[in-house]
Design a protein around this motif. Structure first.
Motif, PDB file in Angstrom:
ATOM      1  N   ASN A   1     -21.978  -9.905   2.858  1.00  0.00           N
ATOM      2  CA  ASN A   1     -23.289  -9.678   2.238  1.00  0.00           C
ATOM      3  C   ASN A   1     -24.037 -10.988   2.068  1.00  0.00           C
ATOM      4  O   ASN A   1     -23.431 -12.058   1.937  1.00  0.00           O
ATOM      5  CB  ASN A   1     -23.131  -9.020   0.870  1.00  0.00           C
ATOM      6  N   HIS A   2     -25.354 -10.904   2.048  1.00  0.00           N
ATOM      7  CA  HIS A   2     -26.150 -12.044   1.626  1.00  0.00           C
ATOM      8  C   HIS A   2     -25.858 -12.346   0.163  1.00  0.00           C
ATOM      9  O   HIS A   2     -25.433 -11.466  -0.593  1.00  0.00           O
ATOM     10  CB  HIS A   2     -27.644 -11.751   1.805  1.00  0.00           C
ATOM     11  N   VAL A   3     -26.098 -13.589  -0.236  1.00  0.00           N
ATOM     12  CA  VAL A   3     -25.776 -14.042  -1.591  1.00  0.00           C
ATOM     13  C   VAL A   3     -27.014 -14.657  -2.237  1.00  0.00           C
ATOM     14  O   VAL A   3     -27.706 -15.473  -1.615  1.00  0.00           O
ATOM     15  CB  VAL A   3     -24.629 -15.078  -1.577  1.00  0.00           C
ATOM     16  N   ALA A   4     -27.271 -14.265  -3.466  1.00  0.00           N
ATOM     17  CA  ALA A   4     -28.350 -14.857  -4.266  1.00  0.00           C
ATOM     18  C   ALA A   4     -27.778 -15.427  -5.554  1.00  0.00           C
ATOM     19  O   ALA A   4     -26.974 -14.768  -6.223  1.00  0.00           O
ATOM     20  CB  ALA A   4     -29.424 -13.815  -4.593  1.00  0.00           C
TER      21      ALA A   4
ATOM     22  N   TYR B   1     -40.374 -10.735  -3.284  1.00  0.00           N
ATOM     23  CA  TYR B   1     -41.366 -10.870  -2.204  1.00  0.00           C
ATOM     24  C   TYR B   1     -41.306 -12.255  -1.573  1.00  0.00           C
ATOM     25  O   TYR B   1     -41.258 -12.401  -0.344  1.00  0.00           O
ATOM     26  CB  TYR B   1     -42.779 -10.598  -2.726  1.00  0.00           C
ATOM     27  N   LEU B   2     -41.305 -13.301  -2.401  1.00  0.00           N
ATOM     28  CA  LEU B   2     -41.299 -14.663  -1.872  1.00  0.00           C
ATOM     29  C   LEU B   2     -40.008 -14.967  -1.116  1.00  0.00           C
ATOM     30  O   LEU B   2     -40.001 -15.797  -0.198  1.00  0.00           O
ATOM     31  CB  LEU B   2     -41.499 -15.670  -3.005  1.00  0.00           C
ATOM     32  N   SER B   3     -38.931 -14.286  -1.475  1.00  0.00           N
ATOM     33  CA  SER B   3     -37.652 -14.521  -0.819  1.00  0.00           C
ATOM     34  C   SER B   3     -37.491 -13.703   0.453  1.00  0.00           C
ATOM     35  O   SER B   3     -36.988 -14.206   1.466  1.00  0.00           O
ATOM     36  CB  SER B   3     -36.499 -14.185  -1.767  1.00  0.00           C
ATOM     37  N   LEU B   4     -37.904 -12.435   0.412  1.00  0.00           N
ATOM     38  CA  LEU B   4     -37.587 -11.510   1.490  1.00  0.00           C
ATOM     39  C   LEU B   4     -38.807 -10.917   2.184  1.00  0.00           C
ATOM     40  O   LEU B   4     -38.690 -10.411   3.307  1.00  0.00           O
ATOM     41  CB  LEU B   4     -36.725 -10.352   0.955  1.00  0.00           C
TER      42      LEU B   4
ATOM     43  N   LEU C   1     -23.992  -4.694 -14.777  1.00  0.00           N
ATOM     44  CA  LEU C   1     -25.131  -3.968 -14.216  1.00  0.00           C
ATOM     45  C   LEU C   1     -25.254  -4.223 -12.716  1.00  0.00           C
ATOM     46  O   LEU C   1     -25.562  -3.312 -11.937  1.00  0.00           O
ATOM     47  CB  LEU C   1     -26.419  -4.382 -14.937  1.00  0.00           C
ATOM     48  N   VAL C   2     -25.013  -5.467 -12.311  1.00  0.00           N
ATOM     49  CA  VAL C   2     -25.062  -5.814 -10.886  1.00  0.00           C
ATOM     50  C   VAL C   2     -23.973  -5.060 -10.129  1.00  0.00           C
ATOM     51  O   VAL C   2     -24.217  -4.461  -9.068  1.00  0.00           O
ATOM     52  CB  VAL C   2     -24.905  -7.341 -10.719  1.00  0.00           C
ATOM     53  N   GLU C   3     -22.764  -5.074 -10.673  1.00  0.00           N
ATOM     54  CA  GLU C   3     -21.649  -4.409  -9.995  1.00  0.00           C
ATOM     55  C   GLU C   3     -21.847  -2.902  -9.919  1.00  0.00           C
ATOM     56  O   GLU C   3     -21.362  -2.252  -8.983  1.00  0.00           O
ATOM     57  CB  GLU C   3     -20.346  -4.761 -10.702  1.00  0.00           C
ATOM     58  N   ALA C   4     -22.584  -2.346 -10.876  1.00  0.00           N
ATOM     59  CA  ALA C   4     -22.892  -0.914 -10.834  1.00  0.00           C
ATOM     60  C   ALA C   4     -23.768  -0.545  -9.648  1.00  0.00           C
ATOM     61  O   ALA C   4     -23.845   0.630  -9.267  1.00  0.00           O
ATOM     62  CB  ALA C   4     -23.569  -0.488 -12.141  1.00  0.00           C
ATOM     63  N   GLU C   5     -24.430  -1.555  -9.048  1.00  0.00           N
ATOM     64  CA  GLU C   5     -25.233  -1.322  -7.843  1.00  0.00           C
ATOM     65  C   GLU C   5     -24.377  -1.331  -6.581  1.00  0.00           C
ATOM     66  O   GLU C   5     -24.905  -1.194  -5.468  1.00  0.00           O
ATOM     67  CB  GLU C   5     -26.334  -2.385  -7.736  1.00  0.00           C
TER      68      GLU C   5
ATOM     69  N   GLU D   1     -29.984  -4.520  -5.735  1.00  0.00           N
ATOM     70  CA  GLU D   1     -30.507  -3.306  -5.108  1.00  0.00           C
ATOM     71  C   GLU D   1     -30.770  -3.509  -3.624  1.00  0.00           C
ATOM     72  O   GLU D   1     -30.719  -2.561  -2.838  1.00  0.00           O
ATOM     73  CB  GLU D   1     -31.793  -2.860  -5.814  1.00  0.00           C
ATOM     74  N   GLU D   2     -31.044  -4.766  -3.229  1.00  0.00           N
ATOM     75  CA  GLU D   2     -31.270  -5.091  -1.821  1.00  0.00           C
ATOM     76  C   GLU D   2     -29.964  -5.347  -1.073  1.00  0.00           C
ATOM     77  O   GLU D   2     -29.985  -5.696   0.107  1.00  0.00           O
ATOM     78  CB  GLU D   2     -32.176  -6.331  -1.711  1.00  0.00           C
TER      79      GLU D   2
END
Length: 248
Positions: free
Chosen positions: A4-7, A227-230, A48-52, A26-27
């Protein structure tokens, strides 16, 4: 290397940082949740992140500490081997009347410049080698309209965000074309920060004469960060104001 991509979102325990972490999750991004002191809230963000359905890495780091920042990026590299998006969201302030020059101590100056200005630079410098390897390496600095018009919680805060806006432009030139660097400049945000010094009614009154008469929400800022990132490939060195028209 991580599939996966990482942020990495600094200061992602609450508010705008948490909203950004959830939006990138979510992305389909795996998320590095960074915090300085708010461990319990950072753990909530991680859950919350892991729930996605993605992975989350929790790292405590004060971004004003260059050595700690290097360790944080080293941990990301050893765990996942990549970094595609860096969101420099961690920030701090003191609410001091601009006319009260004596209240703005050297200690306050050093702390605000350390977190708000040096911190993003330390993070970008440490992460640049990973971001260059991404097909869309992106940095988004969460700045403020205070860095544009000089109105904000304190003179030092305004100065720190003005410096961050300049760093955005300087590093966009220095790191392009492999890495894009942009800033989002919110006006008042309905978040814990402002709730320290004003009520909901006072916040509504402050924004009542804006063309869009409300404060921004953390999700409004997260929309812009994503938006600025993707959502764009040609935008770099820009300061995108999100303030309901306040500074227009």
């Amino acid at each position: 290397m991580n599939e996966n991509h990482v942020a990495l979102i600094t200061g992602s325990a609450t508010g705008v940082g948490r909203a950004c972490a959830l939006r990138f999750a979510e992305e389909g991004f795996d998320i590095v949740v960074n915090y300085s002191r708010s461990k319990e809230e950072a753990l909530e963000t991680k859950s919350l992140v892991e729930a996605e359905g993605v992975n989350a890495l929790l790292i405590q780091c004060d971004v004003s500490d260059d050595g700690a920042v290097k360790q944080m990026i080293g941990q990301v590299e050893s765990e996942w081997g990549r970094l595609d998006v860096l969101v420099n969201n961690a920030g701090t302030t003191e609410f001091i009347e601009h006319k009260d020059l004596d209240a703005l101590s050297e200690e306050i100056w050093d702390r605000l410049l350390g977190v708000n200005l040096k911190g993003p630079f330390f993070c970008i410098r440490a992460a640049a080698h990973l971001l260059r390897e991404s097909e869309f390496g992106s940095v988004v600095n969460v700045s403020s309209t205070a860095g544009i018009d000089g109105r904000g919680s304190s003179v030092a805060y305004c100065a720190s965000k003005g410096g961050l806006n300049t760093i955005t432009k300087s590093l966009a030139r220095a790191l392009g074309p492999e890495i894009r660097v942009n800033s989002v400049c919110p006006g008042p945000i309905d978040s814990r920060w402002l709730k320290r010094v004003m009520t909901d009614e006072q916040l509504a009154e402050m924004t009542a004469d804006y063309p869009i008469p409300r404060p921004s929400l953390p999700d409004d800022i997260a929309d812009t960060v994503v938006y600025l990132s993707l959502g764009t490939t040609l935008t770099t060195g820009q300061l995108l104001v999100v303030d309901g028209g306040r500074t227009m």
